[in-house]
Structures are given as structure tokens and as C-alpha cells.
Design an enzyme around this catalytic site. Structure first.
Site, PDB file in Angstrom:
ATOM      1  N   SER A  37      -9.904   0.266   7.618  1.00 45.98           N
ATOM      2  CA  SER A  37      -9.270   0.384   6.303  1.00 45.98           C
ATOM      3  C   SER A  37      -8.650  -0.890   5.757  1.00 45.98           C
ATOM      4  CB  SER A  37      -8.203   1.486   6.333  1.00 45.98           C
ATOM      5  OG  SER A  37      -8.805   2.753   6.417  1.00 45.98           O
ATOM      6  N   LYS A  76       0.834  -1.196   0.000  1.00 50.34           N
ATOM      7  CA  LYS A  76       0.000   0.000   0.000  1.00 50.34           C
ATOM      8  C   LYS A  76       0.873   1.252   0.000  1.00 50.34           C
ATOM      9  CE  LYS A  76      -3.712   2.082   2.804  1.00 50.34           C
ATOM     10  NZ  LYS A  76      -4.512   1.918   4.038  1.00 50.34           N
ATOM     11  N   SER A 128      -9.225   2.383   3.531  1.00 50.23           N
ATOM     12  CA  SER A 128      -8.277   3.025   2.645  1.00 50.23           C
ATOM     13  C   SER A 128      -7.384   2.061   1.867  1.00 50.23           C
ATOM     14  CB  SER A 128      -7.388   3.967   3.459  1.00 50.23           C
ATOM     15  OG  SER A 128      -6.633   3.251   4.423  1.00 50.23           O
TER      16      SER A 128
END
Length: 513
Positions: free
Chosen positions: A219, A120, A195
Site C-alpha cells: 500500500s 493518510k 491504499s
């Protein structure tokens, strides 16, 4: 319905006629051969579990270079429609060849030797652009890896590239002003969640073996639910955040977690064991061992089932998926109890209460550090809040009161959860919705109260796919345990995973450019 001494309703008194048992009986569970088969066809290879890929590479049946090339080809072919991967590592093929040579010499780097991964884009990766989703770092290339990245590389993993994230990870929609929207592999018009939406979309679409997500309010778990993958948010204080865009020590440090996202529960446990424990820089991480899930006896567990948390009522299909999971666990011998944790209905109000008493100042400091202007910040809610009159005039009493409410919430929740070993619930009130306008959230924050609660408490919580909506969108089940009982979370998730059918993968024809 009669309530027992624990304040809950027994599951055996609430099953609606015979609906759940009938649905359960109709589900074709995975056979042993289905769950252990290591198919190596071109179609199956990118979708194999991390553990299966590592075993094939270790045995010499597959090379790291072959697998890395396959993922890079798929990224080139499909990513333009998905927009899950936002940067590539130039040396991925070279590192894969090195891994193969090392193995040929009789040396293994570790349990992830030669397995490709993405990371990520909220984590720093040495030599690979790391934007954190903010304009001020659009072309920033770090010199050092985040701690979790360094540990994964040391265990033999090969970095393919970075996956999309909202700015500083602070949104349930994966969108930023640099890279735009990531799309859900099951429906390109829908959100993959946030996220860690880029990570979940890449895993679901067979563009990577695994990823590391972060969880500040859901997230890891919301994208896992939205994209049909698995993920776990471990106990607060278990995995270092050094090199993460939200640095340790912020006002809401306790909300910030890092954890693995993958295809199977076995993958989660393997990866979690690699990234777990103190690293010497993040001082909040505790030297507590990761317990093995293999020692958990499901029949010894007391399980709470929280269908509706009193903040956001889940839709009928989501309720049905949780009820099927409830029936599966009941059949496995767990002591099942319908209940609602004391204080959980305050989750959204309490979580939101940190922003007006100073949490926004940490984000503003990040904007200053990265050189991003407030007016260029990608999330509408923060930009509007930060520019409102009096945002920086915070009475000491307001801050003190917020932390007093926070401690009371945690105390009430922990005292109630102590009656149980595990809890299952929805992940979100609904399956993945359609994309919102740029900068907006895909759903009301109340819908994510099912995940936010366990960031506030710091408990471990994971997500496994439990079903599919009438529109073909995955629906997850959340599994929660008391602090430092990741072993229980993983054991329950693994049983659900093995008892449910093998769900359909996304339709790749939808991603053709």
C-alpha cells in the site's frame, strides 16, 4: 542457460543482444546541479523536495507561511479533480506563522521545521477529522495524534490535512463510501493505487511536500509505482502504528507497516529517521538503530534480479524498466544475478490464506468499534466474505496449518535471500490500470504479489520511478534488502534515482475544474 551454484542465472548471460546497454547509454542522467538546484519559482516551489524546502526555510530564503499558502492554494485549485486531499487542518497557516516566528527567534524545532505535510486518513490527527474511510467515523475528530504524526509535528512539520484511503486501508484502489475515488494525476481515469493512493497522488501533483503511508500488501509501494513518487516500507517492527486504524496486535500484525512517501530518496531517509523507533505503546517495535545509507558501498553488494516471480508475469514495458535498472547497477559494480526466491510463487495463496482462518474477525471488530454496518463496508470482497455461511467457524487445525505454512515460507525466503544484499524486481505486473467499479480492486491480487511477498517476510522494500509506459504512466522499480538494512535499500534507490532522467511531471491542465 547455465545456472550457477546459487541457483540463479548470471545477468551477463541474459542481456538481450545490446538492447539494455543501448537504452542505458541514451538516458540523460541527472547532473549535480540538476539534483541540488533549489528553484523557488511559483512553478517549481511545490515540487521541490522536502529536504530542499527545509533548507530554504532554515536559511530564511523561504517562509513556512509562504510555502503553506502555496500548497493550500493548489489544493483549492486542483483537488476537486484529483480528490487526493479529503480534509484540511484549520490551523495550518497559524502553525506556519508560529514556525516562522520561532525560527526568527533563533530556535529550530527540528529537521522538518516549517515544512507542510499531509497524512493518510488512516492515522488519527488531533483536531482534524479522521475517518479511516469508514462511515461510522465520517465526522470523528480525535483528541490525540498517532505516534508518527506527533513525531513529525515535534520535528517541525506543519499538518495541511488528510489524504484519501480505502476503508481500513484494505484495498489496492483508493475509494471509500465517504469520499469516493482518488484519481491518478497522470490520467484521471486511472487508479493511483492503494491504499496510500491519496498520499501518492497529492505528492505527485504538488499538493504536499510529503505524507506517511501504510503498507499491508503493497500500500506504499503500489501507489508510489502508479504515481511516479518514491516510498519505503521499512522492516516490520521499526515504526510505531499507535493511532493507526489497524491497531497493533491483530492476527496479521506482522503485515502492518508505516513509512514515508515523498519526491526524493533523501526525503525518505530524513523522514524515516524522525518516525523510527519505539514509542512505548506499540509493543512490537524494536530498539534497533536506523543505519545511515551514506556508509553503503554499492560495489560491495550482491544483487538478485527477479524479473518474474512465478505468480504474475509482468508486461513487456515493466520488464524493460527493471532491465534498465539492472544495467545501471551492473555498471555501478554490483554483483548482479538473475534469480527467483525460493517459495515466492506461494505468495498470493499464503497471504490470502489468513482471511478464512480469522483475519476477517479483526475487521469485523473494527466495524463494531466504529459503528459501521457490514452492509455499508466499502470493499466488496470483504462484505461478501464476512456474510458467507460458516465464516466464523474456524477449525483450530486450519489456523495452526496456516501459521505453519507461513513460517515455512518465511524460512525458505530468508535462507535464499541470505545469498544477496539486495534484490530488484517489478513493483506490480503492470502500470496503473483504469478505475474499477466502486468497491472492486483495480487489478487481480496476483499482480501485487511482488509487493505482498515482503510484507509477509517483513523485509524493507522501497520504490523509485524507473520509467514511463507508452501511455505516459509511471513505472517503478522495487528495491528490497534483508531485515534492518534500510540503508542498503535507500543507497540503491538513490543511485537509480541519480542515474535515470528527470521524468516529466503530470500535466496540470488535466486537473482544471
Amino acid at each position: 542457460m547455465n545456472r550457477d551454484e546459487a541457483g540463479g542465472v548470471s545477468r551477463r548471460t541474459v542481456v538481450k543482444s545490446a538492447v539494455v546497454p543501448v537504452v542505458l547509454a541514451a538516458l540523460p542522467s541527472r547532473s549535480a546541479s540538476e539534483s541540488t538546484t533549489m528553484a523557488t519559482s511559483e512553478d517549481q516551489l511545490p515540487y521541490l523536495s522536502t529536504t530542499a524546502q527545509a533548507a530554504l526555510i532554515g536559511s530564511g530564503e523561504l517562509t513556512s507561511e509562504e510555502l503553506t499558502a502555496r500548497y493550500l492554494e493548489r489544493i483549492e485549485r486542483f483537488n476537486s479533480r484529483l480528490n487526493a486531499v479529503v480534509a484540511l487542518a484549520d490551523d495550518a497557516r497559524e502553525r506556519a506563522r508560529d514556525a516562522d516566528r520561532t525560527l526568527a527567534e533563533g530556535r529550530s524545532l527540528g529537521p522538518l521545521h516549517g515544512v507542510p505535510m499531509t497524512i493518510k486518513d488512516c492515522f488519527d490527527t488531533a483536531g482534524v477529522v479522521s475517518t479511516w474511510g469508514t462511515m461510522g467515523r465520517k465526522d470523528f475528530v480525535p483528541d490525540a495524534d498517532a505516534t508518527v504524526v506527533a513525531r513529525l509535528k515535534a520535528a517541525g512539520a506543519i499538518l495541511l490535512g488528510k489524504t484519501n484511503t480505502p476503508e481500513f486501508t484494505l484495498s489496492f484502489e483508493t475509494h471509500n463510501n465517504i469520499h469516493g475515488f482518488t484519481n491518478n494525476p497522470y490520467d484521471l481515469d486511472r487508479s493511483p493505487g492503494g491504499s496510500s493512493g491519496g498520499a501518492a497522488a497529492a505528492i505527485a501533483a504538488g499538493l504536499t511536500s510529503f505524507d506517511i503511508g501504510t503498507d499491508y500488501g503493497g500500500s506504499i509501494r503500489v501507489p508510489s509505482h502508479s504515481c511516479g513518487t518514491v516510498g519505503i516500507k521499512p522492516t516490520s517492527g521499526s515504526v510505531p502504528r499507535t493511532g493507526h486504524c489497524l491497531p497493533p496486535g491483530m492476527l496479521t500484525d506482522f503485515l502492518s507497516h508505516a513509512g514515508p512517501m515523498a519526491r526524493t530518496v533523501d526525503d525518505l531517509e530524513l523522514i524515516l529517521s524522525v518516525i523510527w523507533g519505539p514509542g512505548g505503546l506499540d509493543t512490537r517495535i524494536q530498539p534497533i538503530p536506523l543505519a545511515a545509507s551514506s556508509a553503503v558501498n554499492l560495489a560491495d553488494l550482491r544483487c538478485a534480479v527477479m524479473i518474474d516471480n512465478g505468480v504474475a508475469s509482468p508486461d513487456e514495458e515493466t520488464v524493460g524498466v527493471v532491465e534498465v535498472a539492472e544495467a545501471i547497477l551492473d555498471r555501478a559494480g554490483l554483483a548482479m544475478q538473475r534469480d527467483r526466491l525460493d517459495g515466492v510463487e506461494e505468495t498470493t495463496a499464503l497471504g490470502g490464506g489468513f482471511w478464512p482462518v480469522g483475519a476477517h474477525a479483526g475487521v469485523r471488530a473494527l466495524l463494531d468499534e466504529t459503528g459501521t454496518k457490514v452492509e455499508d463496508y466499502g470493499n466488496n470482497w470483504f462484505r461478501q466474505f464476512a456474510q458467507s455461511p460458516g465464516a466464523d467457524e474456524i477449525p483450530a487445525a486450519a489456523l495452526t496449518g496456516q501459521f505453519a505454512r507461513f513460517e515455512a515460507y518465511r524460512r525458505r525466503m530468508q535462507q535464499h535471500m541470505a545469498r544477496y544484499d539486495v534484490l530488484i524486481s517489478p513493483v506490480n505486473a503492470h502500470p496503473a490500470p483504469r478505475h474499477p467499479a466502486p468497491g472492486d480492486s483495480p487489478f487481480p491480487t496476483e499482480d501485487a504479489s511482488y509487493t505482498e511477498a515482503y510484507d509477509l517476510t517483513g523485509w524493507p522494500a522501497g520504490v523509485v520511478r524507473g520509467g514511463t509506459s507508452s501511455e505516459g504512466i509511471p513505472i517503478g522499480v522495487q528495491v528490497v534488502a534483508n531485515p534492518w538494512r534500510e540503508d542498503i535499500v535507500l543507497a540503491v534507490m538513490r543511485h537509480l534515482e541519480a542515474s535515470l532522467p528527470v521524468f516529466d511531471r503530470p500535466d496540470e491542465t488535466r486537473w482544471q475544474s
